[in-house]
Design a protein around this motif. Structure first.
Motif, PDB file in Angstrom:
ATOM      1  N   PHE A  14       0.872  -1.175   0.000  1.00 27.72           N
ATOM      2  CA  PHE A  14       0.000   0.000   0.000  1.00 27.72           C
ATOM      3  C   PHE A  14       0.905   1.220   0.000  1.00 27.72           C
ATOM      4  O   PHE A  14       1.315   1.703   1.037  1.00 27.72           O
ATOM      5  N   ASP A  15       1.224   1.690  -1.198  1.00 25.44           N
ATOM      6  CA  ASP A  15       2.169   2.797  -1.316  1.00 25.44           C
ATOM      7  C   ASP A  15       1.461   4.079  -1.741  1.00 25.44           C
ATOM      8  O   ASP A  15       0.244   4.117  -1.895  1.00 25.44           O
ATOM      9  N   ASP A  16       2.229   5.132  -1.937  1.00 25.48           N
ATOM     10  CA  ASP A  16       1.674   6.430  -2.308  1.00 25.48           C
ATOM     11  C   ASP A  16       0.931   6.377  -3.647  1.00 25.48           C
ATOM     12  O   ASP A  16      -0.075   7.058  -3.833  1.00 25.48           O
ATOM     13  N   LYS A  17       1.400   5.541  -4.556  1.00 26.31           N
ATOM     14  CA  LYS A  17       0.751   5.406  -5.860  1.00 26.31           C
ATOM     15  C   LYS A  17      -0.670   4.850  -5.685  1.00 26.31           C
ATOM     16  O   LYS A  17      -1.611   5.309  -6.333  1.00 26.31           O
ATOM     17  N   ARG A  18      -0.820   3.891  -4.801  1.00 27.06           N
ATOM     18  CA  ARG A  18      -2.140   3.287  -4.542  1.00 27.06           C
ATOM     19  C   ARG A  18      -3.079   4.311  -3.893  1.00 27.06           C
ATOM     20  O   ARG A  18      -4.253   4.393  -4.242  1.00 27.06           O
ATOM     21  N   ILE A  19      -2.556   5.071  -2.955  1.00 26.06           N
ATOM     22  CA  ILE A  19      -3.358   6.099  -2.287  1.00 26.06           C
ATOM     23  C   ILE A  19      -3.838   7.121  -3.310  1.00 26.06           C
ATOM     24  O   ILE A  19      -5.003   7.519  -3.313  1.00 26.06           O
ATOM     25  N   ALA A  20      -2.955   7.535  -4.213  1.00 19.77           N
ATOM     26  CA  ALA A  20      -3.322   8.503  -5.247  1.00 19.77           C
ATOM     27  C   ALA A  20      -4.375   7.916  -6.188  1.00 19.77           C
ATOM     28  O   ALA A  20      -5.321   8.608  -6.581  1.00 19.77           O
ATOM     29  N   LEU A  21      -4.247   6.642  -6.537  1.00 20.13           N
ATOM     30  CA  LEU A  21      -5.204   5.975  -7.410  1.00 20.13           C
ATOM     31  C   LEU A  21      -6.607   6.014  -6.796  1.00 20.13           C
ATOM     32  O   LEU A  21      -7.588   6.356  -7.473  1.00 20.13           O
ATOM     33  N   ILE A  22      -6.704   5.677  -5.518  1.00 21.37           N
ATOM     34  CA  ILE A  22      -8.001   5.680  -4.816  1.00 21.37           C
ATOM     35  C   ILE A  22      -8.566   7.098  -4.733  1.00 21.37           C
ATOM     36  O   ILE A  22      -9.744   7.339  -5.016  1.00 21.37           O
ATOM     37  N   THR A  23      -7.726   8.043  -4.356  1.00 24.66           N
ATOM     38  CA  THR A  23      -8.168   9.428  -4.197  1.00 24.66           C
ATOM     39  C   THR A  23      -8.601  10.028  -5.530  1.00 24.66           C
ATOM     40  O   THR A  23      -9.614  10.737  -5.603  1.00 24.66           O
ATOM     41  N   ASP A  24      -7.871   9.732  -6.596  1.00 23.75           N
ATOM     42  CA  ASP A  24      -8.242  10.227  -7.922  1.00 23.75           C
ATOM     43  C   ASP A  24      -9.588   9.651  -8.369  1.00 23.75           C
ATOM     44  O   ASP A  24     -10.403  10.346  -8.972  1.00 23.75           O
ATOM     45  N   GLN A  25      -9.832   8.373  -8.068  1.00 22.49           N
ATOM     46  CA  GLN A  25     -11.107   7.764  -8.421  1.00 22.49           C
ATOM     47  C   GLN A  25     -12.244   8.431  -7.658  1.00 22.49           C
ATOM     48  O   GLN A  25     -13.307   8.708  -8.208  1.00 22.49           O
ATOM     49  N   GLU A  26     -12.014   8.706  -6.380  1.00 21.06           N
ATOM     50  CA  GLU A  26     -13.039   9.387  -5.593  1.00 21.06           C
ATOM     51  C   GLU A  26     -13.330  10.789  -6.148  1.00 21.06           C
ATOM     52  O   GLU A  26     -14.473  11.233  -6.148  1.00 21.06           O
ATOM     53  N   GLU A  27     -12.298  11.444  -6.644  1.00 20.46           N
ATOM     54  CA  GLU A  27     -12.501  12.755  -7.260  1.00 20.46           C
ATOM     55  C   GLU A  27     -13.377  12.622  -8.507  1.00 20.46           C
ATOM     56  O   GLU A  27     -14.327  13.390  -8.696  1.00 20.46           O
ATOM     57  N   ARG A  28     -13.097  11.629  -9.348  1.00 21.36           N
ATOM     58  CA  ARG A  28     -13.906  11.401 -10.546  1.00 21.36           C
ATOM     59  C   ARG A  28     -15.355  11.069 -10.178  1.00 21.36           C
ATOM     60  O   ARG A  28     -16.283  11.388 -10.923  1.00 21.36           O
ATOM     61  N   ASP A  29     -15.536  10.424  -9.029  1.00 16.39           N
ATOM     62  CA  ASP A  29     -16.882  10.049  -8.573  1.00 16.39           C
ATOM     63  C   ASP A  29     -17.593  11.186  -7.845  1.00 16.39           C
ATOM     64  O   ASP A  29     -18.721  11.010  -7.377  1.00 16.39           O
ATOM     65  N   GLY A  30     -16.941  12.335  -7.734  1.00 20.23           N
ATOM     66  CA  GLY A  30     -17.575  13.505  -7.145  1.00 20.23           C
ATOM     67  C   GLY A  30     -17.609  13.533  -5.633  1.00 20.23           C
ATOM     68  O   GLY A  30     -18.462  14.190  -5.031  1.00 20.23           O
ATOM     69  N   ARG A  31     -16.687  12.858  -4.973  1.00 21.59           N
ATOM     70  CA  ARG A  31     -16.696  12.773  -3.516  1.00 21.59           C
ATOM     71  C   ARG A  31     -16.084  13.989  -2.826  1.00 21.59           C
ATOM     72  O   ARG A  31     -16.225  14.133  -1.630  1.00 21.59           O
ATOM     73  N   PHE A  32     -15.408  14.840  -3.574  1.00 28.12           N
ATOM     74  CA  PHE A  32     -14.759  16.001  -2.973  1.00 28.12           C
ATOM     75  C   PHE A  32     -15.407  17.281  -3.489  1.00 28.12           C
ATOM     76  O   PHE A  32     -15.346  17.569  -4.686  1.00 28.12           O
ATOM     77  N   PRO A  33     -15.999  18.076  -2.612  1.00 23.90           N
ATOM     78  CA  PRO A  33     -16.652  19.313  -3.059  1.00 23.90           C
ATOM     79  C   PRO A  33     -15.665  20.390  -3.493  1.00 23.90           C
ATOM     80  O   PRO A  33     -16.012  21.268  -4.276  1.00 23.90           O
ATOM     81  N   THR A  34     -14.424  20.301  -2.993  1.00 23.44           N
ATOM     82  CA  THR A  34     -13.411  21.313  -3.332  1.00 23.44           C
ATOM     83  C   THR A  34     -12.059  20.633  -3.493  1.00 23.44           C
ATOM     84  O   THR A  34     -11.835  19.539  -2.970  1.00 23.44           O
ATOM     85  N   PRO A  35     -11.125  21.292  -4.185  1.00 22.59           N
ATOM     86  CA  PRO A  35      -9.764  20.748  -4.270  1.00 22.59           C
ATOM     87  C   PRO A  35      -9.123  20.618  -2.882  1.00 22.59           C
ATOM     88  O   PRO A  35      -8.339  19.702  -2.639  1.00 22.59           O
ATOM     89  N   GLU A  36      -9.486  21.505  -1.970  1.00 22.70           N
ATOM     90  CA  GLU A  36      -8.934  21.437  -0.605  1.00 22.70           C
ATOM     91  C   GLU A  36      -9.414  20.179   0.111  1.00 22.70           C
ATOM     92  O   GLU A  36      -8.672  19.586   0.892  1.00 22.70           O
TER      93      GLU A  36
END
Length: 141
Positions: A14-36
């Motif tokens: 579970f490295d930084d690349k995996r964390i980024a992959l999950i977070t990027d997918q959540e962004e595409r799915d609309g889970r973050f209202p802001t970049p912050e």
């Protein structure tokens, strides 16, 4: 005789690349209202992953504990649909990993869940449950 067996797995890394992959997918799915909000989630995940990877050095154990959170949800969800479920730890994970090709996928089996409907002939279902008294199990603080 279960109709389904679910193999719950943990990642072997579970490295930084995996964390980024999950977070990027959540962004595409609309889970973050802001970049912050995305940056805050990424920072928090990276902090905990780094703590387990570098300070506590228990990443695999930590990831396996996360699998048990999913198992609890699976068992409760099955019960809510009236489906019987039994968690199983007594299996040879090495053989299962090899049979299912899990290592090549970066996974390792942790726990199984058998799903289905109990048989009317299931002798165990008719036996009384046996539990320690609540005062032997729980402590009120």
């Amino acid at each position: 005789h279960a109709s389904h067996i679910v193999v719950l797995c943990a990642r072997t890394d579970f490295d930084d690349k995996r964390i980024a992959l999950i977070t990027d997918q959540e962004e595409r799915d609309g889970r973050f209202p802001t970049p912050e909000a995305k940056a805050g989630q990424l920072k928090g995940r990276s902090y905990y992953a780094g703590m387990h990877r570098f300070d506590l050095k228990d990443t695999q154990h930590w990831m396996e504990k996360q699998v048990y959170l999913a198992l609890g949800t699976l068992l409760l969800g099955a019960a809510s649909y009236g489906i019987d479920a039994t968690p199983i730890e007594g299996f040879d994970s090495r053989i299962l990993n090899e049979t299912l090709g899990l290592r090549e996928k970066g996974l390792t089996s942790v726990v199984l869940a058998a799903l289905g409907y109990r048989s009317a002939e299931d002798f165990n279902a008719k036996l009384p449950k046996s539990r320690l008294p609540a005062d032997r199990v729980f402590s009120e603080i």
